[in-house]
Write a protein that holds these residues in place. Structure first.
Motif, PDB file in Angstrom:
ATOM      1  N   THR A 156      -9.479   5.048   3.654  1.00 54.11           N
ATOM      2  CA  THR A 156      -8.882   3.516   5.216  1.00 54.11           C
ATOM      3  C   THR A 156      -9.473   2.899   5.326  1.00 54.11           C
ATOM      4  O   THR A 156      -8.276   1.894   5.154  1.00 54.11           O
ATOM      5  N   LEU A 157     -10.200   3.141   5.704  1.00 56.95           N
ATOM      6  CA  LEU A 157     -10.984   1.255   6.007  1.00 56.95           C
ATOM      7  C   LEU A 157     -11.064   0.540   5.253  1.00 56.95           C
ATOM      8  O   LEU A 157     -10.970  -1.240   5.403  1.00 56.95           O
ATOM      9  N   VAL A 158     -11.685   1.286   4.492  1.00 54.94           N
ATOM     10  CA  VAL A 158     -12.361   0.126   3.035  1.00 54.94           C
ATOM     11  C   VAL A 158     -10.322  -0.810   2.419  1.00 54.94           C
ATOM     12  O   VAL A 158     -10.531  -1.196   2.795  1.00 54.94           O
ATOM     13  N   ARG A 159      -9.316   0.403   2.499  1.00 53.18           N
ATOM     14  CA  ARG A 159      -8.381  -0.620   1.699  1.00 53.18           C
ATOM     15  C   ARG A 159      -8.063  -1.323   3.121  1.00 53.18           C
ATOM     16  O   ARG A 159      -7.245  -2.505   2.741  1.00 53.18           O
ATOM     17  N   ALA A 160      -8.032  -1.440   4.590  1.00 52.70           N
ATOM     18  CA  ALA A 160      -7.482  -2.270   5.404  1.00 52.70           C
ATOM     19  C   ALA A 160      -8.331  -3.388   5.118  1.00 52.70           C
ATOM     20  O   ALA A 160      -8.118  -4.325   5.619  1.00 52.70           O
ATOM     21  N   ALA A 161      -9.879  -3.028   5.060  1.00 56.90           N
ATOM     22  CA  ALA A 161     -10.261  -4.543   4.827  1.00 56.90           C
ATOM     23  C   ALA A 161     -10.220  -5.670   3.598  1.00 56.90           C
ATOM     24  O   ALA A 161     -10.153  -6.084   3.742  1.00 56.90           O
TER      25      ALA A 161
END
Length: 453
Positions: free
Chosen positions: A438-443
């Motif tokens: 989820t963090l990678v997608r948000a980045a």
């Protein structure tokens, strides 16, 4: 060097097959290292026709950061190289925006795992991974601020030469770029996930003085990072191989092997990862602990992902701070916390080794949920082995006397805290793994933005 901000050059969520991230995390003065990694960035762009995001993550104090800013400003102009020199406040801005965009619960905790108050080798590299995702990079290449490059025939020996020759290519194609191939044909269709080498010079862990003072004590202490039920022969071999890198032999010509890379043969100062590795699973975010950045070596190996092992070893040296009393105490505590972390990590490594292909999903991508499950299972282990480790370190250091005996007093006073932290660090790692996709997608969606403006 191009010093435009990422928002000038990279749209949010852009995926580029020719963009890479060469990163240097630092918390110490290292203007010379900045100058050298600038040379490596220019070499990569010139030789491999890639766009290079040179990312310097700077946790130094203000005066040192100012020196680093001058070193960045003095880098010679190089086409297709963009430098991002981010202090911790700029990193915090990026992380806060990314975490809030992700919608993950407990954003304050997530921010603390990504940018803790204390030193964390894993967390600083995780920040590089996340920023690389924001920039649309296909790979991350990490160096350290206490290393330099070897020189051969008047030219610096840049590891990125092998990293860019193979990373991301199907192993069947990458075999043409290496000296030898020792890879099972069943894995030849998989992309090369990791390319690395080691170091020459001083040991990576600052315990050489212990060996000089008492070889028996050195064996006893170093063997503590292995499983407690190992045989004496297994422990002897572990001690012989630990922390010494590639020895002292200088570079005399390229040698490289396409294989499933042995984790003991590579170091984080000399590594490149394909995005399909670090965008799936991060590194342990534990604080004041050496070795937290080695985890992906084991995961790539146990999942039988192809890699390349080469001999462009980095030259390692110790900074003056390690020689001070404060530096000695800090480093020895990090070493002890590393020993305690192995109660949990050895359990996880054993599970990963048994899982093998089950570490990959139906698309042959790493399964983070499997790893976090192993970590949570490990936190139920009896702490008796770690109590024993602390006892052994205390006895050994008291035998050495002097500042080692003084450190043993400090360590013993923190015994319960150290035991608790080893377990809670393991729990934190599981939490971060579950949040990572989820963090990678948000980045990717938010981009780096104005964090380096």
């Amino acid at each position: 060097m191009n010093r435009q901000t990422s928002s000038d050059r990279t749209s949010a969520g852009r995926t580029s097959t020719d963009r890479i991230c060469l990163t240097l995390p630092t918390n110490r003065a290292c203007s010379a290292a900045i100058a050298e990694i600038g040379e490596e960035a220019a070499y990569a762009a010139r030789t491999f026709q890639v766009e290079v995001d040179l990312l310097i993550l700077d946790s130094s104090e203000e005066a040192t950061r100012a020196e680093h800013a001058r070193a960045v400003a003095e880098l010679p102009a190089a086409a297709h190289v963009t430098v991002h020199h981010l202090d911790e406040q700029q990193q915090r801005v990026f992380l806060d925006r990314t975490i809030r965009h992700s919608g993950l619960p407990a954003p304050e905790r997530m921010l603390d795992l990504m940018l803790p108050d204390a030193l964390s080798y894993g967390a600083c590299t995780n920040r590089a991974f996340l920023i690389a995702a924001a920039l649309g990079c296909r790979s991350v290449h990490r160096r350290d601020s206490d290393c330099t490059y070897q020189v051969f025939d008047g030219e610096k020996v840049f590891p990125i030469h092998h990293e860019l020759a193979s990373l991301g290519r199907p192993a069947s194609e990458a075999s043409a770029a290496v000296s030898e191939t020792l890879l099972a044909p069943a894995h030849a269709h998989r992309p090369v996930s990791m390319v690395g080498s080691s170091f020459i010079g001083e040991p990576s862990v600052d315990i050489a003085e212990i060996e000089r003072l008492d070889a028996g004590v050195y064996h006893d202490v170093v063997s503590l990072w292995g499983p407690v039920d190992w045989s004496e022969e297994q422990k002897r071999q572990l001690v012989e191989e630990s922390f010494k890198g590639a020895g002292t032999e200088p570079f005399t010509g390229d040698r490289s092997t396409l294989t499933v890379v042995d984790p003991m043969r590579v170091d984080m100062s000399n590594i490149g990862f394909h995005h399909e590795v670090y965008e799936r699973v991060p590194l342990p975010p534990g604080t004041d602990t050496i070795g937290t950045d080695y985890f992906l070596f084991h995961l790539v190996h146990d999942a039988a992902l192809p890699g390349v092992l080469h001999n462009r070893n980095i030259e390692n040296y110790y900074t003056p701070y390690r020689r001070t009393d404060a530096g000695f105490r800090a480093y020895q505590m990090r070493f002890v916390k590393f020993l305690l972390s192995m109660l949990y990590l050895n359990f996880v490594y054993d599970r990963m080794g048994s899982a093998g292909a089950a570490l990959l999903d139906e698309h042959e991508q790493l399964r983070g949920d499997t790893i976090s499950g192993f970590l949570r299972e490990s936190t139920g282990l009896d702490r008796a082995d770690n109590v024993w480790r602390l006892d052994r370190v205390s006895t050994s250091y008291r035998k050495l006397g002097g500042r080692y005996a003084e450190f043993a007093e400090l360590m013993d006073a923190r015994r319960e805290q150290l035991l608790d932290e080893a377990e809670s660090d393991t729990e934190d790692f599981a939490v971060l793994i579950d949040a990572w996709p989820t963090l990678v997608r948000a980045a990717r969606e938010t981009g780096l933005g104005s964090a380096d403006a």
